[in-house]
Scaffold this motif. Structure first.
Motif, PDB file in Angstrom:
ATOM      1  N   LYS A 451       0.854  -1.183   0.000  1.00 38.95           N
ATOM      2  CA  LYS A 451       0.000   0.000   0.000  1.00 38.95           C
ATOM      3  C   LYS A 451       0.894   1.239   0.000  1.00 38.95           C
ATOM      4  O   LYS A 451       1.742   1.377   0.885  1.00 38.95           O
ATOM      5  CB  LYS A 451      -0.905   0.000   1.225  1.00 38.95           C
ATOM      6  N   PRO A 452       0.734   2.160  -0.978  1.00 39.95           N
ATOM      7  CA  PRO A 452       1.647   3.314  -1.083  1.00 39.95           C
ATOM      8  C   PRO A 452       1.264   4.458  -0.135  1.00 39.95           C
ATOM      9  O   PRO A 452       0.845   5.526  -0.557  1.00 39.95           O
ATOM     10  CB  PRO A 452       1.511   3.733  -2.546  1.00 39.95           C
ATOM     11  N   SER A 453       1.418   4.210   1.154  1.00 39.18           N
ATOM     12  CA  SER A 453       1.116   5.250   2.138  1.00 39.18           C
ATOM     13  C   SER A 453       1.844   4.950   3.432  1.00 39.18           C
ATOM     14  O   SER A 453       2.273   3.810   3.667  1.00 39.18           O
ATOM     15  CB  SER A 453      -0.394   5.339   2.391  1.00 39.18           C
ATOM     16  N   GLY A 454       1.997   5.968   4.257  1.00 35.80           N
ATOM     17  CA  GLY A 454       2.638   5.794   5.555  1.00 35.80           C
ATOM     18  C   GLY A 454       4.156   5.779   5.474  1.00 35.80           C
ATOM     19  O   GLY A 454       4.761   6.329   4.553  1.00 35.80           O
ATOM     20  N   HIS A 455       4.763   5.116   6.443  1.00 34.79           N
ATOM     21  CA  HIS A 455       6.232   5.060   6.552  1.00 34.79           C
ATOM     22  C   HIS A 455       6.720   3.727   5.992  1.00 34.79           C
ATOM     23  O   HIS A 455       6.361   2.659   6.492  1.00 34.79           O
ATOM     24  CB  HIS A 455       6.659   5.202   8.012  1.00 34.79           C
ATOM     25  N   LEU A 456       7.539   3.793   4.978  1.00 35.53           N
ATOM     26  CA  LEU A 456       8.050   2.607   4.305  1.00 35.53           C
ATOM     27  C   LEU A 456       9.571   2.561   4.368  1.00 35.53           C
ATOM     28  O   LEU A 456      10.231   3.591   4.461  1.00 35.53           O
ATOM     29  CB  LEU A 456       7.621   2.594   2.830  1.00 35.53           C
ATOM     30  N   ILE A 457      10.101   1.337   4.318  1.00 30.33           N
ATOM     31  CA  ILE A 457      11.546   1.147   4.162  1.00 30.33           C
ATOM     32  C   ILE A 457      11.755   0.132   3.042  1.00 30.33           C
ATOM     33  O   ILE A 457      11.171  -0.958   3.065  1.00 30.33           O
ATOM     34  CB  ILE A 457      12.217   0.623   5.448  1.00 30.33           C
ATOM     35  N   LEU A 458      12.571   0.509   2.067  1.00 26.77           N
ATOM     36  CA  LEU A 458      12.945  -0.390   0.984  1.00 26.77           C
ATOM     37  C   LEU A 458      14.387  -0.835   1.224  1.00 26.77           C
ATOM     38  O   LEU A 458      15.285   0.009   1.331  1.00 26.77           O
ATOM     39  CB  LEU A 458      12.828   0.313  -0.367  1.00 26.77           C
ATOM     40  N   ILE A 459      14.569  -2.145   1.317  1.00 27.87           N
ATOM     41  CA  ILE A 459      15.894  -2.694   1.594  1.00 27.87           C
ATOM     42  C   ILE A 459      16.289  -3.640   0.466  1.00 27.87           C
ATOM     43  O   ILE A 459      15.526  -4.556   0.122  1.00 27.87           O
ATOM     44  CB  ILE A 459      15.906  -3.456   2.938  1.00 27.87           C
ATOM     45  N   GLN A 460      17.445  -3.419  -0.114  1.00 28.02           N
ATOM     46  CA  GLN A 460      18.012  -4.352  -1.081  1.00 28.02           C
ATOM     47  C   GLN A 460      19.072  -5.190  -0.359  1.00 28.02           C
ATOM     48  O   GLN A 460      19.950  -4.636   0.320  1.00 28.02           O
ATOM     49  CB  GLN A 460      18.636  -3.598  -2.248  1.00 28.02           C
ATOM     50  N   HIS A 461      18.956  -6.512  -0.496  1.00 25.88           N
ATOM     51  CA  HIS A 461      19.839  -7.377   0.302  1.00 25.88           C
ATOM     52  C   HIS A 461      20.123  -8.673  -0.447  1.00 25.88           C
ATOM     53  O   HIS A 461      19.499  -8.958  -1.495  1.00 25.88           O
ATOM     54  CB  HIS A 461      19.178  -7.695   1.647  1.00 25.88           C
ATOM     55  N   LYS A 462      21.024  -9.480   0.092  1.00 28.33           N
ATOM     56  CA  LYS A 462      21.312 -10.799  -0.449  1.00 28.33           C
ATOM     57  C   LYS A 462      20.311 -11.785   0.123  1.00 28.33           C
ATOM     58  O   LYS A 462      20.011 -11.755   1.325  1.00 28.33           O
ATOM     59  CB  LYS A 462      22.742 -11.214  -0.105  1.00 28.33           C
ATOM     60  N   ASP A 463      19.786 -12.650  -0.739  1.00 27.84           N
ATOM     61  CA  ASP A 463      18.791 -13.625  -0.300  1.00 27.84           C
ATOM     62  C   ASP A 463      19.480 -14.743   0.495  1.00 27.84           C
ATOM     63  O   ASP A 463      19.893 -15.761  -0.062  1.00 27.84           O
ATOM     64  CB  ASP A 463      18.069 -14.183  -1.531  1.00 27.84           C
ATOM     65  N   GLN A 464      19.634 -14.499   1.780  1.00 26.96           N
ATOM     66  CA  GLN A 464      20.300 -15.444   2.670  1.00 26.96           C
ATOM     67  C   GLN A 464      19.479 -15.610   3.953  1.00 26.96           C
ATOM     68  O   GLN A 464      18.818 -14.667   4.395  1.00 26.96           O
ATOM     69  CB  GLN A 464      21.700 -14.940   3.039  1.00 26.96           C
ATOM     70  N   PRO A 465      19.497 -16.786   4.563  1.00 25.66           N
ATOM     71  CA  PRO A 465      18.800 -16.968   5.843  1.00 25.66           C
ATOM     72  C   PRO A 465      19.314 -15.987   6.894  1.00 25.66           C
ATOM     73  O   PRO A 465      20.509 -15.712   6.975  1.00 25.66           O
ATOM     74  CB  PRO A 465      19.151 -18.415   6.234  1.00 25.66           C
ATOM     75  N   GLY A 466      18.409 -15.436   7.672  1.00 20.51           N
ATOM     76  CA  GLY A 466      18.778 -14.532   8.756  1.00 20.51           C
ATOM     77  C   GLY A 466      18.671 -13.064   8.419  1.00 20.51           C
ATOM     78  O   GLY A 466      18.646 -12.209   9.322  1.00 20.51           O
ATOM     79  N   ALA A 467      18.595 -12.719   7.115  1.00 21.25           N
ATOM     80  CA  ALA A 467      18.547 -11.292   6.730  1.00 21.25           C
ATOM     81  C   ALA A 467      17.295 -10.617   7.284  1.00 21.25           C
ATOM     82  O   ALA A 467      17.361  -9.516   7.856  1.00 21.25           O
ATOM     83  CB  ALA A 467      18.602 -11.154   5.206  1.00 21.25           C
TER      84      ALA A 467
END
Length: 528
Positions: A451-467
């Motif tokens: 939903k495009p509203s409120g407070h968002l965080i976009l995170i780019q990461h490696k697809d690894q367990p624990g991220a």
């Protein structure tokens, strides 16, 4: 909240009735303001209503810090600096329909008076001269009327001229042979009209392209003994060229309601016996004055209270049935613009907006403006609005391109925005989901549902367990609750993204801590 409107030119009391009846509106009528007085007070008002007397210049607009809309009670807006109004995000509306009949009737009255020399004959009688030989006129029947400009008024004049059994030939950039045939008139280019007309009347707006449209060259293309009518705007006819054409005999007579300088200062042209004139009376009927005031007040009231204008001048209008279909996408388009603006800190060089599905068949210009507005507000704040978004983008050197396609990739409608910078491109797509409203469904090549509203965080990461766990734990340490989380990946163990909706804004130091986590490539906080 009280909305203040300044009326600086005389308007019909009947037309102002709707404004006076609205408790949200405070109306100030001050029709004798000097330039300095207008500059001093204009910053207090949300709207300005004018006719042709008040000059709304760049200087006035610079001082108009609260101004949202200028209403012109009439058609012509050459007393308003449209470029400056657009730059400052001020919508200009006019009333093109209210005086159509009045102006067309006045044109015909001037045409007949010119053909039969009625004013000259009356002037002779006033001097106690019974002179019939000097005022022999010509009939309109079977004569050719050349019309330059076939808008509302020009078309009405054409109908009335046909009623006088005249032949009509017209030129207008938007006139086609098919439309002319339906109207029962002849289609021609400008040269055709100038060469064919026994009488020529002009009905164009006054623009750079139309100033002195009827000049020395134009007169040379006309028949000897042609008669000219101008009840449109002063300046369409080069008055010096007209003066010389009358003296040479090329022009047998001229009927003028408008002048290059008003009030008239140089009476040289009016001293010629072949010229008849009125002091800009084309719209001066009781009915027209009421109609234009009612129309423009209605539009101004609509704009100030969040509605849509019927007659915008510096803002493309969209038919009501089309607006009804695209209006649900307004929120989405602006939010996607705001969202994608956060994905790069580089200067945006190009914005490509892709409309897919049913949207591809509609006029999407309002959605494009809304998207650009959302994009630019990151850099320019609330100053950017629907009126000036395109202008400001152009000023920044940003190219805006629209693409349309019937292919939707599984969605009924899809709106995709791509921005290009020197180092690459970013892309965000969104749609409306039945029962759920606006959703962002793709970020670059990653599928999400956010939903495009409120407070968002976009995170780019490696697809690894624990991220995901590390991100959740860190936010918990800062007492930030995660409301929703979406994860997208292209390949197992490859690059992936997280889209988080959180309950409160992530401050800069929180973002910095997230970036330090293992296998995190980029973190962007986005507040919509």
């Amino acid at each position: 909240m009280t909305l203040r409107i300044l009326i600086s030119d005389p308007l019909s009391d009947e037309g102002l009735h709707a404004l006076h009846q609205d408790d949200r509106i405070e109306v100030t009528v001050s029709t004798e303001l000097s330039v300095d007085e207008l500059l001093h007070c204009i910053g207090e008002y949300d709207a300005l209503l004018v006719r042709s007397q008040t000059q709304v210049t760049k200087e006035v607009l610079r001082q108009a810090s609260k101004l949202k809309v200028i209403g012109r009670a009439g058609v012509g807006v050459d007393n308003i600096d449209l470029d400056a109004a657009t730059e400052h995000g001020v919508l200009v509306v006019n009333a093109p329909d209210g005086n159509t009949n009045s102006a067309a009737e006045h044109t015909m009255a001037m045409l007949m008076a010119l053909a039969r020399k009625i004013p000259q004959a009356y002037a002779a009688l006033k001097e106690h001269r019974w002179d019939r030989k000097s005022f022999v006129g010509v009939e309109l029947k079977n004569k050719t009327l050349g019309i330059v400009g076939l808008g509302r008024i020009g078309a009405e004049v054409a109908e009335r001229a046909k009623g006088q059994k005249m032949n009509v030939i017209a030129y207008d950039p938007y006139l086609t042979e098919e439309k002319a045939e339906k109207m029962g008139i002849q289609y021609g280019c400008l040269e055709d009209v100038l060469g064919a007309g026994d009488f020529i009347t002009v009905h164009t707006p006054l623009l750079k392209e139309t100033k002195h449209l009827i000049n020395h060259k134009a007169f040379s293309q006309m028949k000897d003994g042609v008669q000219i009518v101008n009840c449109a705007r002063g300046g369409i006819i080069d008055e010096e060229a007209l003066y010389e054409a009358i003296l040479s005999g090329k022009v047998a007579g001229a009927a003028l309601d408008v002048f290059e300088e008003e009030p008239v200062q140089n009476y040289k042209l009016l001293e010629l016996p072949e010229v008849i004139a009125t002091p800009h009376l084309g719209a001066s009927t009781v009915e027209a004055q009421e109609n234009v005031a009612i129309d423009v007040c209605r539009d101004v009231l609509q704009i100030l209270t969040g509605g849509l204008a019927k007659n915008p001048v510096n803002f493309p209008s969209v038919p009501a049935e089309v607006m009804k279909r695209i209006e649900p996408y307004f929120h989405l388009s602006e939010k996607i613009g705001a969202f994608i603006s956060r994905l790069t800190d580089e200067a945006v060089e190009e914005v490509c907006i892709y409309y897919s599905g049913e949207l591809a068949d509609l006029d999407t210009a309002p959605l494009t403006r809304n998207t650009v507005k959302g994009l630019l507000r990151r850099y320019m704040g609330e100053h950017v609005n629907d009126v000036n978004a395109h202008f400001l983008a152009q000023k920044k050197g940003i190219v805006i391109i629209e693409h349309k396609s019937s292919s939707t990739k599984g969605f009924t409608n899809l709106l995709t925005v791509e921005i290009k910078t020197k180092s690459g491109a970013r892309k965000v797509a969104g749609t409306l989901l039945s029962g759920l409203g606006a959703r962002i469904v793709k970020v670059d090549d990653y599928s999400v549902d956010v939903k495009p509203s409120g407070h968002l965080i976009l995170i780019q990461h490696k697809d690894q367990p624990g991220a995901i766990g590390r991100v959740g734990s860190l936010l918990a340490n800062f007492d930030i609750n995660i409301a929703t989380m979406q994860v997208g990946r292209l390949d197992v163990g490859g690059s992936a993204i997280m889209m988080l909706t959180i309950d409160r804004q992530a401050e800069g130091h929180v973002v910095d801590e997230l970036r330090r986590l293992t296998d995190i490539f980029a973190v962007i906080a986005i507040d919509l």
